[in-house]
Structures are given as C-alpha cells and as structure tokens.
Design a protein around this motif. Sequence first.
Motif, short mmCIF file in Angstrom:
data_model
loop_
_atom_site.label_atom_id
_atom_site.label_comp_id
_atom_site.label_asym_id
_atom_site.label_seq_id
_atom_site.Cartn_x
_atom_site.Cartn_y
_atom_site.Cartn_z
N ALA A 177 6.55 -10.32 5.65
CA ALA A 177 7.98 -10.43 5.36
C ALA A 177 8.22 -10.46 3.86
N LEU A 178 7.35 -11.15 3.12
CA LEU A 178 7.48 -11.18 1.66
C LEU A 178 7.16 -9.82 1.05
N ALA A 179 6.18 -9.11 1.63
CA ALA A 179 5.84 -7.77 1.13
C ALA A 179 7.02 -6.82 1.26
N LEU A 180 7.82 -7.00 2.30
CA LEU A 180 8.96 -6.13 2.50
C LEU A 180 10.20 -6.60 1.74
N GLY A 181 10.33 -7.92 1.54
CA GLY A 181 11.57 -8.46 1.02
C GLY A 181 11.62 -8.76 -0.45
N VAL A 182 10.48 -9.04 -1.09
CA VAL A 182 10.49 -9.45 -2.50
C VAL A 182 10.75 -8.24 -3.41
N GLU A 183 11.59 -8.45 -4.41
CA GLU A 183 11.88 -7.39 -5.38
C GLU A 183 10.63 -7.10 -6.22
N ALA A 184 10.13 -5.88 -6.18
CA ALA A 184 8.95 -5.49 -6.96
C ALA A 184 8.88 -3.98 -7.05
N ASP A 185 8.21 -3.48 -8.09
CA ASP A 185 8.01 -2.03 -8.23
C ASP A 185 6.86 -1.55 -7.36
N VAL A 186 5.78 -2.35 -7.32
CA VAL A 186 4.59 -2.00 -6.55
C VAL A 186 4.08 -3.26 -5.86
N VAL A 187 3.61 -3.11 -4.64
CA VAL A 187 3.00 -4.22 -3.90
C VAL A 187 1.52 -3.90 -3.69
N VAL A 188 0.65 -4.80 -4.11
CA VAL A 188 -0.80 -4.64 -3.92
C VAL A 188 -1.26 -5.71 -2.94
N GLU A 205 2.70 -1.19 11.95
CA GLU A 205 3.71 -1.99 12.63
C GLU A 205 4.37 -3.02 11.72
N VAL A 206 3.55 -3.69 10.91
CA VAL A 206 4.08 -4.78 10.08
C VAL A 206 4.74 -4.23 8.81
N LEU A 207 3.98 -3.44 8.03
CA LEU A 207 4.56 -2.87 6.81
C LEU A 207 5.50 -1.71 7.13
N GLY A 208 5.03 -0.82 8.00
CA GLY A 208 5.83 0.36 8.32
C GLY A 208 5.91 1.34 7.16
N LYS A 209 6.64 2.43 7.36
CA LYS A 209 6.75 3.46 6.33
C LYS A 209 7.45 2.92 5.07
N GLU A 210 8.46 2.10 5.27
CA GLU A 210 9.20 1.56 4.13
C GLU A 210 8.32 0.68 3.26
N GLY A 211 7.53 -0.19 3.89
CA GLY A 211 6.65 -1.07 3.13
C GLY A 211 5.51 -0.33 2.46
N MET A 212 4.90 0.63 3.17
CA MET A 212 3.78 1.37 2.61
C MET A 212 4.20 2.29 1.48
N ALA A 213 5.46 2.67 1.43
CA ALA A 213 5.93 3.60 0.40
C ALA A 213 5.79 3.02 -1.01
N ARG A 214 5.68 1.69 -1.11
CA ARG A 214 5.51 1.09 -2.44
C ARG A 214 4.26 0.22 -2.52
#
Length: 439
Positions: A177-188, A205-214
Amino acid sequence: MTKFQEIAAKLKKIKIVRYFGTVIGIHGGLIKVAGLNIHASVGDRVAFSRRSGRELTGEIVALDRETASVLPEGSTEGLAIGLEVELLFAPSLAPSDDWIGRIIDPLGQPLDGRPLYEGFDDRGYRPPPPPAASRNRLGARLATGLAVFDTILPLVRGQRMGLFAGSGVGKSTLLSALALGVEADVVVIALIGERGRELREFVEEVLGKEGMARSVVIAATSDQSPLMRRRCAWAAMTVAEHFRDQGRHVLFLADSITRFAEAHREIALSAGESPSYRGFPPSVSQMIMSLAERSGPGPEGAGDITAIFSVLVAGSDMDEPVADILRGVLDGHVVLDRSIAERGRFPAVDVLRSVSRSLPHAASEPENALIARARAALGAYSESELMIRAGLYAQGSDPKLDEAVRIYPALDQFFTRKGSSVRQSFQMLAEALGQPAAR
C-alpha cells in the motif's frame, strides 16, 4: 540508453587478464582454494569448473597466507579436489533507467525473461554513505493515502522508518500500500528471502501495472544461498543510490531486514566469527546500521531516499536483536499488533507503541494538538480496557476516560480510512475526535 553506450558498457566488462587457482579442500560447506591469494580480496567472487559442467560460483569470506576460504552460492555436488577456480573479483552493478519496471536478481540479471540494459557507471555493493555534514535535512511531509500515516505517524521525505511485525499480521500488504501511495519518483523494493511463489503474485496482483511502472524489484528467494540473500539488500540500496544521485526522490522498501541479518549470520559463522547475542555475530550490528545509514537525505544537490525497513519480530518481542539494533538508528517505527489484526482492522497499527520522529516539525500547531488529543484518548482507553470490557467501569467517575470511551469506536475506525490528501486525513481525524478540523 543509446546503442553506443550499450556497446561501451559491454566492452568495459571484457577482462584482459584472468587469474586461476585450484580447489585443495572442501570442509563443512567451505571450499579451500590455493593460488589466488596474491590477487584476491575478501568479498571477491570466484567461479568453479565442475566436472558435471554446471556453473558454480562463490564468494571469498576469509583469507590466510596460503588459501582462500570460499562460501559457495549453490550446491557443491560434483565439486572435487584439483578443479580449476577463476577469480571474478568484486561484483558491481550498473543501473540505468531501463531497470524501472523490471524484476532483477542481486547480481543485476533479469528475472522476467527480457533483456536488461546496463548503465555505463559501475557501482559497488557497499559504498560509504554521504558525508554526514553535507547531507540534506529531512524534507516535506509525504502523502501516503493511509489516514494513520498522514496524521499521527507522518512520513517525510528522507525519513527512515521501521515496520515491526510478526508473520501473518499484514506487513507485506502494508508495504505494498505504501509502494502505491507514497509520493516518489522511483520505488526500489528488496524482497529478501521471500517464498518463490509469492514473487509473481506480489508483482502482478499487489503492485500491478501502475505500481511496477515506477518500481525496480530486486529479489532473492528463500532457497538461494545466504550470499545472494544478503547481497539482495545491498543491490537494492545501490540501485536506490543511483537514482538518488540523479536528483530523484526514491522510496526504498526492504522486506525484511531480519532475513538480511540471518543471511549474514550464516556467512559470518561459516567464516569463523563467534556468535554472541542470541546467536548473532558481533558484526551484525555494523552490517544493519551501515545499510540503514546509506538511506535518508542525500548530499547537497542530490535527491533523497525515504526508506521503510520491515522486521519480523517473533512473539512481538521488540527487544530481539535485529529489532533492537534497527530501532536505534531509524527516524521512527511502526508496530503491527496481532490482536488488532485478528479483530479485522487493517492496517493493524498499534499507535501507542509506534512513533514518528518527524513530529512535531512535520505538522502545524493545530495538527499537533489533534494528534496529542488522539494519543491521550487512546492511552486512557488502553489503560482501562480490561475494566471497560468486563463492565466494571462506571460512567461519570472519570471525565477523561468517559471521553475516551465515547470517541474510541470512531477513532479505531479512523485508522482504517484512506485519504486523498494529508488535509483530508486531518479532517477525518477531527471528525473522529468530534471537533472542527485543523487549519
């Protein structure tokens, strides 16, 4: 990356001189190699030529005058005395923007079946953190999409938080949830010692396309050697530092530091280090603290790494070695409680045992007043909860407890809420407390 840069990166890795040694002993999981001592260093990798033809690599964990002690990164089946060993030297990574949206192993190899283009600049796995005197200060508050983190437990840019939880309490779900919701340019994201079947589920399922895109996901599954599991955390931090140095804001998520420490314990004990505190070697403290110190605010002119490190605490023991070491070097910690999870509240945050050291500076004076009132109500209710549930408390005997009992259901429900902004989350907190919103 241009075609020229791609070719240049590959040419840079071509070896002009190669060094070889010989296997002279195999003892209890350690392999003794002669002939490499003049050129080798602790931490260098080597490759064995097995008679079975299968590739086997390892890492030098100890050196003496005559031999190098190598811990293998796989099964030693087929290994024999006299086999040839090639020195590969210290491993490095060369991250690039092409790594965003990809799943990678700790050695920088793709796990999703597609080609992976490396950058031109090699980075070591364990560089020093930025100089303390030239680092930026903590930045502005970050919206997370979760009301409890946008109000009572704020997260600011460059902050380092610990997430302490037992198994099955919702730790991985909260991290996603934090990976999807926190403001950031890149998530590692570092998945250290995770079950193999969960990797694809987490990505799709958890990250999905939107989460993986960054996001960049670095994974080492539980069946891999402790060398790979330990290197997973270092590799992820190295990737995060690459994007930080480009001026970007990076959200770093590690799941979990406990498995990182356990992997280091296996390696250290194999190298001859003595166990001390609850079976962990003395070097585990420095290993954990040096990893944590690499995150946080970057040097002047660079970006920042906002980091969340998860810790598996058996039996909610917050004083176990890994939790105790990490808690002392972070800017706050969040405790997930099993009893809260079992009654169906997500996230199962024990607010009274959690703290964000970005307060009070991360909130305005009216917002801090709301937070203080919410904490006071929770504390009053917690102290008398058994008596209240047993029906032994008589209303009117304590005005503060009367108020806590009145607002507790709304406050407990508030912790499950999601907000579109920090301001909206504070408005919902004010409503739960039964007073006008802070401005």
